[in-house]
Structure formats: structure tokens, C-alpha cells
Design an enzyme around this catalytic site. Structure first.
Site, PDB file in Angstrom:
ATOM      1  N   ASP A  87       0.874  -1.176   0.000  1.00  0.00           N
ATOM      2  CA  ASP A  87       0.000   0.000   0.000  1.00  0.00           C
ATOM      3  C   ASP A  87       0.916   1.232   0.000  1.00  0.00           C
ATOM      4  OD1 ASP A  87      -2.359   1.471   0.367  1.00  0.00           O
ATOM      5  OD2 ASP A  87      -2.397   1.191   2.515  1.00  0.00           O
TER       6      ASP A  87
ATOM      7  N   VAL B 118      -9.848  -3.940   0.329  1.00  0.00           N
ATOM      8  CA  VAL B 118     -10.203  -5.290  -0.107  1.00  0.00           C
ATOM      9  C   VAL B 118      -9.981  -6.310   1.008  1.00  0.00           C
ATOM     10  CG1 VAL B 118      -9.812  -4.871  -2.563  1.00  0.00           C
ATOM     11  CG2 VAL B 118      -7.900  -5.625  -1.139  1.00  0.00           C
TER      12      VAL B 118
HETATM   13  P1  IMP Z   1       1.870  -0.502   3.833  1.00  0.00           P
HETATM   14  O1  IMP Z   1       2.904  -0.594   4.916  1.00  0.00           O
HETATM   15  O2  IMP Z   1       1.164   0.820   3.835  1.00  0.00           O
HETATM   16  O3  IMP Z   1       2.390  -0.856   2.462  1.00  0.00           O
HETATM   17  O4  IMP Z   1       0.700  -1.473   4.240  1.00  0.00           O
HETATM   18  C1  IMP Z   1       0.704  -2.813   4.023  1.00  0.00           C
HETATM   19  C2  IMP Z   1      -0.269  -3.470   4.973  1.00  0.00           C
HETATM   20  O5  IMP Z   1      -1.492  -2.734   5.096  1.00  0.00           O
HETATM   21  C3  IMP Z   1      -0.675  -4.820   4.464  1.00  0.00           C
HETATM   22  O6  IMP Z   1       0.184  -5.830   4.919  1.00  0.00           O
HETATM   23  C4  IMP Z   1      -2.084  -4.973   4.997  1.00  0.00           C
HETATM   24  O7  IMP Z   1      -2.030  -5.545   6.288  1.00  0.00           O
HETATM   25  C5  IMP Z   1      -2.605  -3.588   5.151  1.00  0.00           C
HETATM   26  N1  IMP Z   1      -3.555  -3.221   4.067  1.00  0.00           N
HETATM   27  C6  IMP Z   1      -3.403  -2.220   3.178  1.00  0.00           C
HETATM   28  N2  IMP Z   1      -4.444  -2.154   2.329  1.00  0.00           N
HETATM   29  C7  IMP Z   1      -5.290  -3.155   2.687  1.00  0.00           C
HETATM   30  C8  IMP Z   1      -6.571  -3.602   2.168  1.00  0.00           C
HETATM   31  O8  IMP Z   1      -7.145  -3.085   1.204  1.00  0.00           O
HETATM   32  N3  IMP Z   1      -7.106  -4.680   2.806  1.00  0.00           N
HETATM   33  C9  IMP Z   1      -6.529  -5.299   3.863  1.00  0.00           C
HETATM   34  N4  IMP Z   1      -5.331  -4.906   4.372  1.00  0.00           N
HETATM   35  C10 IMP Z   1      -4.722  -3.831   3.794  1.00  0.00           C
END
Ligand code: IMP
Ligand code: MG
Length: 182
Positions: free
Chosen positions: A105, A155
């Protein structure tokens, strides 16, 4: 066809679509890393179903290991740090590591993890994600392999949760806004 969960507004990726793409990406990784004996690191809990399907499509000899992390960075709270809730059992020094994650994300989690694994002496870190919400990236990181680019929607299913629910749905669905905006 699986009945759609009433909290989902639509099925974004069906079981068949996921199966076909996961196996195609695994074939590519298998060819690119031929001759290696990597450690497959699954990031708990979101990646478990993807992890299990993905590693069964690889032919190379593998060791399995897991980590659980929570991120307190990029918007959520202050510290901008990755908290390790469960660390690896094994030592990655001198090893080729494949990190298997459910979704990228902001990129904060994977950027921190990659740095950590390299600091611990991993020879290489290959990042494989099931989903990429590319529009939301704030960190300078990209997965080496990604199965699906998805729009900026929340999602669930196929391992992904909202408040620990929906992980066991076999498809990936877009969660209704009314579920998390109430
Ligand atoms: P980042 O550190 O912002 O890249 O976030 C990654 C983490 O956010 C993932 O491992 C998920 O646990 C959570 N996450 C981000 N978007 C979603 C989504 O749409 N559904 C479920 N979990 C999400
Ligand atoms: Mg997660």
C-alpha cells in the site's frame, strides 16, 4: 461460484483468476531464481493463503519462515517504525530471501522489512506481493513481482482482513464502505 459475502460490494478477483495468476508468477520466480535455495518469508497473517498457494507452484528447494509485523508509520501514528511481533526462527545471513506479502500500500512495511533483512546479511531480498495499490505509494519501493494491480479500495478475503474478519473468503472482494465508515 462462491456466494458473495453481504459485506462485500463486489468480487474484484475470483478464485480462478487468482489461481491462474499466482501460478504464472510463481513459474516466473522459479525460472529467475533457478539454482538458488531461498528462504520463503511469509508476512503473517495476511499472506498465509497466498503463501501456501504460491510456494506449492515453486520447484526450487525452499525453507519456510514467518514474521509478524505492525507498522506505525505513514499516517497511522507517530513513530514511523516497524514493530516486530514475531521474528524469524532462522538466520538469513548469507541467504537469498523471498518475502511474500499480501498487499503493498504505502510501501512502508516492505521498505522497512527489506532494509532489516539486508542489515541482517541476506544476500538478496526478492519481494513478491499478491496485490499492489500503486496509487497510494509514499515510499520508494516496488515489488519485484506482483500478481495484481488494484484500485484504491479496501479489499478483503484470500487472507486479507478488516478487523480480523473475512480472511477465509476464497476470493478478493471490495469491502462496502458502510462496514468501515460507520
Ligand atoms: P503498507 O505498509 O502501507 O504498504 O501497508 C501494508 C499493509 O497494510 C498490508 O500488509 C495490509 O495488512 C494492510 N492493508 C493495506 N491495504 C489493505 C486492504 O485493502 N485490505 C486489507 N489490508 C490492507
Ligand atoms: Mg498485513
Amino acid at each position: 461460484m462462491h456466494q458473495i459475502h453481504p459485506d462485500c460490494q463486489k468480487i474484484l478477483l475470483t478464485e480462478d483468476e487468482i489461481r491462474a495468476r499466482v501460478s504464472a508468477v510463481a513459474k516466473q520466480v522459479d525460472a529467475d531464481l533457478a539454482g538458488k535455495r531461498p528462504v520463503a518469508v511469509g508476512i503473517l497473517k495476511g499472506s498465509i493463503i497466498f503463501y501456501a498457494d504460491f510456494i506449492r507452484c515453486l520447484n526450487m528447494p525452499l525453507e519456510l519462515d514467518f514474521m509478524a509485523v505492525s507498522s506505525y508509520g505513514s499516517g497511522s501514528t507517530s513513530s514511523g517504525k516497524l514493530k516486530i511481533r514475531k521474528d524469524l526462527d532462522g538466520d538469513v545471513n548469507g541467504r537469498d530471501v523471498i518475502v511474500i506479502e499480501d498487499i503493498i500500500d504505502s510501501g512502508f512495511t516492505l521498505a522497512c522489512l527489506k532494509k532489516l533483512l539486508l542489515e541482517r546479511g541476506a544476500s538478496s531480498v526478492t519481494i513478491v506481493t499478491l496485490l499492489d495499490k500503486h496509487e497510494r505509494r509514499t515510499e520508494d519501493i516496488a515489488p519485484d513481482y506482483n500478481c495484481f494491480e488494484i484500485p484504491d479500495e479496501f479489499v478483503v478475503g484470500y487472507g486479507l482482513d478488516y478487523n480480523e474478519k473475512y480472511r477465509s473468503l476464497p476470493y478478493i472482494g471490495i469491502l462496502k464502505r458502510s462496514v468501515y465508515e460507520k
